[in-house]
Scaffold this motif. Sequence first.
Motif, PDB file in Angstrom:
ATOM      1  N   TRP A  66      -8.676 -37.888  49.639  1.00  0.00           N
ATOM      2  CA  TRP A  66      -9.378 -36.614  49.525  1.00  0.00           C
ATOM      3  C   TRP A  66     -10.879 -36.782  49.751  1.00  0.00           C
ATOM      4  CZ3 TRP A  66      -7.225 -32.146  50.035  1.00  0.00           C
ATOM      5  CH2 TRP A  66      -5.876 -31.992  49.715  1.00  0.00           C
ATOM      6  N   ASN A  67     -11.244 -37.827  50.500  1.00  0.00           N
ATOM      7  CA  ASN A  67     -12.626 -38.016  50.963  1.00  0.00           C
ATOM      8  C   ASN A  67     -13.635 -38.226  49.841  1.00  0.00           C
ATOM      9  OD1 ASN A  67     -11.866 -37.533  53.797  1.00  0.00           O
ATOM     10  ND2 ASN A  67     -11.393 -35.495  52.999  1.00  0.00           N
ATOM     11  N   VAL A  68     -13.203 -38.885  48.797  1.00  0.00           N
ATOM     12  CA  VAL A  68     -14.076 -39.182  47.669  1.00  0.00           C
ATOM     13  C   VAL A  68     -14.231 -40.693  47.570  1.00  0.00           C
ATOM     14  CG1 VAL A  68     -14.302 -39.085  45.148  1.00  0.00           C
ATOM     15  CG2 VAL A  68     -13.388 -37.115  46.401  1.00  0.00           C
ATOM     16  N   GLN A  69     -15.451 -41.140  47.383  1.00  0.00           N
ATOM     17  CA  GLN A  69     -15.716 -42.559  47.137  1.00  0.00           C
ATOM     18  C   GLN A  69     -15.522 -42.806  45.642  1.00  0.00           C
ATOM     19  OE1 GLN A  69     -16.582 -45.212  49.178  1.00  0.00           O
ATOM     20  NE2 GLN A  69     -16.439 -46.424  47.320  1.00  0.00           N
ATOM     21  N   PRO A  70     -14.463 -43.548  45.256  1.00  0.00           N
ATOM     22  CA  PRO A  70     -14.251 -43.798  43.821  1.00  0.00           C
ATOM     23  C   PRO A  70     -15.420 -44.582  43.218  1.00  0.00           C
ATOM     24  CG  PRO A  70     -12.303 -44.379  45.073  1.00  0.00           C
ATOM     25  CD  PRO A  70     -13.395 -44.129  46.068  1.00  0.00           C
ATOM     26  N   ALA A  72      -4.445 -48.408  39.066  1.00  0.00           N
ATOM     27  CA  ALA A  72      -5.828 -48.245  39.533  1.00  0.00           C
ATOM     28  C   ALA A  72      -5.861 -48.042  41.048  1.00  0.00           C
ATOM     29  CB  ALA A  72      -6.668 -49.457  39.132  1.00  0.00           C
ATOM     30  N   GLU A  73      -5.059 -48.809  41.754  1.00  0.00           N
ATOM     31  CA  GLU A  73      -5.020 -48.676  43.213  1.00  0.00           C
ATOM     32  C   GLU A  73      -4.500 -47.312  43.636  1.00  0.00           C
ATOM     33  OE1 GLU A  73      -2.693 -52.048  44.428  1.00  0.00           O
ATOM     34  OE2 GLU A  73      -4.314 -53.451  43.934  1.00  0.00           O
ATOM     35  N   GLY A  74      -3.512 -46.792  42.935  1.00  0.00           N
ATOM     36  CA  GLY A  74      -2.974 -45.468  43.254  1.00  0.00           C
ATOM     37  C   GLY A  74      -4.017 -44.375  43.077  1.00  0.00           C
ATOM     38  N   LEU A  75      -4.784 -44.460  42.006  1.00  0.00           N
ATOM     39  CA  LEU A  75      -5.852 -43.483  41.779  1.00  0.00           C
ATOM     40  C   LEU A  75      -6.927 -43.571  42.864  1.00  0.00           C
ATOM     41  CD1 LEU A  75      -6.140 -43.941  37.937  1.00  0.00           C
ATOM     42  CD2 LEU A  75      -5.526 -41.798  39.071  1.00  0.00           C
ATOM     43  N   GLN A  76      -7.275 -44.812  43.233  1.00  0.00           N
ATOM     44  CA  GLN A  76      -8.286 -44.982  44.279  1.00  0.00           C
ATOM     45  C   GLN A  76      -7.803 -44.425  45.616  1.00  0.00           C
ATOM     46  OE1 GLN A  76     -10.608 -48.928  43.791  1.00  0.00           O
ATOM     47  NE2 GLN A  76      -8.656 -49.183  42.722  1.00  0.00           N
ATOM     48  N   LEU A  91      -8.041 -40.653  45.628  1.00  0.00           N
ATOM     49  CA  LEU A  91      -9.419 -40.190  45.813  1.00  0.00           C
ATOM     50  C   LEU A  91      -9.891 -40.379  47.249  1.00  0.00           C
ATOM     51  CD1 LEU A  91     -11.044 -41.399  42.481  1.00  0.00           C
ATOM     52  CD2 LEU A  91     -10.697 -39.037  43.212  1.00  0.00           C
ATOM     53  N   THR A  92      -9.631 -41.540  47.834  1.00  0.00           N
ATOM     54  CA  THR A  92     -10.088 -41.755  49.209  1.00  0.00           C
ATOM     55  C   THR A  92      -9.336 -40.857  50.183  1.00  0.00           C
ATOM     56  OG1 THR A  92      -8.636 -43.675  49.518  1.00  0.00           O
ATOM     57  CG2 THR A  92     -10.915 -44.109  48.808  1.00  0.00           C
ATOM     58  N   SER A 121     -12.895 -35.487  40.551  1.00  0.00           N
ATOM     59  CA  SER A 121     -13.048 -36.861  41.036  1.00  0.00           C
ATOM     60  C   SER A 121     -13.685 -37.747  39.961  1.00  0.00           C
ATOM     61  CB  SER A 121     -13.833 -36.905  42.341  1.00  0.00           C
ATOM     62  OG  SER A 121     -15.122 -36.394  42.191  1.00  0.00           O
ATOM     63  N   LYS A 122     -14.590 -37.191  39.161  1.00  0.00           N
ATOM     64  CA  LYS A 122     -15.208 -37.967  38.081  1.00  0.00           C
ATOM     65  C   LYS A 122     -14.161 -38.356  37.030  1.00  0.00           C
ATOM     66  CE  LYS A 122     -19.083 -37.992  34.976  1.00  0.00           C
ATOM     67  NZ  LYS A 122     -19.266 -38.062  33.742  1.00  0.00           N
ATOM     68  N   MET A 123     -13.307 -37.418  36.656  1.00  0.00           N
ATOM     69  CA  MET A 123     -12.265 -37.721  35.671  1.00  0.00           C
ATOM     70  C   MET A 123     -11.322 -38.806  36.188  1.00  0.00           C
ATOM     71  SD  MET A 123     -11.226 -34.073  33.916  1.00  0.00           S
ATOM     72  CE  MET A 123     -11.276 -33.017  35.369  1.00  0.00           C
ATOM     73  N   LEU A 124     -10.947 -38.710  37.454  1.00  0.00           N
ATOM     74  CA  LEU A 124     -10.036 -39.709  38.018  1.00  0.00           C
ATOM     75  C   LEU A 124     -10.712 -41.069  38.149  1.00  0.00           C
ATOM     76  CD1 LEU A 124      -8.087 -37.662  40.718  1.00  0.00           C
ATOM     77  CD2 LEU A 124      -7.455 -38.142  38.346  1.00  0.00           C
ATOM     78  N   SER A 125     -11.988 -41.077  38.505  1.00  0.00           N
ATOM     79  CA  SER A 125     -12.726 -42.347  38.586  1.00  0.00           C
ATOM     80  C   SER A 125     -12.788 -43.034  37.218  1.00  0.00           C
ATOM     81  CB  SER A 125     -14.143 -42.120  39.121  1.00  0.00           C
ATOM     82  OG  SER A 125     -14.116 -41.860  40.499  1.00  0.00           O
ATOM     83  N   GLU A 126     -12.953 -42.247  36.165  1.00  0.00           N
ATOM     84  CA  GLU A 126     -12.956 -42.827  34.819  1.00  0.00           C
ATOM     85  C   GLU A 126     -11.602 -43.468  34.500  1.00  0.00           C
ATOM     86  OE1 GLU A 126     -14.111 -39.617  32.235  1.00  0.00           O
ATOM     87  OE2 GLU A 126     -16.183 -39.656  32.965  1.00  0.00           O
ATOM     88  N   LYS A 127     -10.541 -42.851  34.952  1.00  0.00           N
ATOM     89  CA  LYS A 127      -9.212 -43.419  34.711  1.00  0.00           C
ATOM     90  C   LYS A 127      -9.023 -44.725  35.490  1.00  0.00           C
ATOM     91  CE  LYS A 127      -8.906 -41.261  31.887  1.00  0.00           C
ATOM     92  NZ  LYS A 127      -9.294 -42.095  30.847  1.00  0.00           N
TER      93      LYS A 127
END
Length: 168
Positions: free
Chosen positions: A71-75, A61-65, A68-69, A14-20
């Motif tokens: 999969w229950n992750v707060q970007p 950016a929206e697709g990545l967010q 993540l959401t 999730s950290k790697m995806l948030s950076e993207k």
Amino acid sequence: IKKMKPYELPSDISKMLSEKINDEYSAHYFYRQVANYCENVGYLKAAEYFKGEAEDELKHAEGLQKYLTDWNVQPELNPIKTPQSVKGLVDAIEKAYEMEYVLYSEYEEISGKIFPKDICTFDFLQQYRTIQRLAVAEYSTFLNQLETIDQTDKNWVYEFEKRAFKNK
């Protein structure tokens, strides 16, 4: 009564995806700045093209967010740096190529780190690897076309702009 808790992506993924996400927003800002520059100097086809690029980066950016959401992750959304300024259309294309190539390399690196640990996320990132590969190829074509003109002659660059840029 035991409550079931939904699965979350591992924190490293999730950290790697948030950076993207932040990188995609940075790319959006860069392309908006380039579009504004082009519009101000009269490269109207390039301005429309770069506006389309900016919109594409927002979608990425929206697709990545959304992933993540789902999969229950707060970007994590961090501050975006002021985009690089450009000194002309040729400079904008060179900087865009470099930015897209870095994004391509980073999506490849992330994919390598998560395969085979998380096949679902690896599969999800396939679309981003493809998008980046195509962007690198497109800007590579622009760079190759620029080799055929005198890049210091504004008339040649203006003719290049009219030929090379098609609206998205």
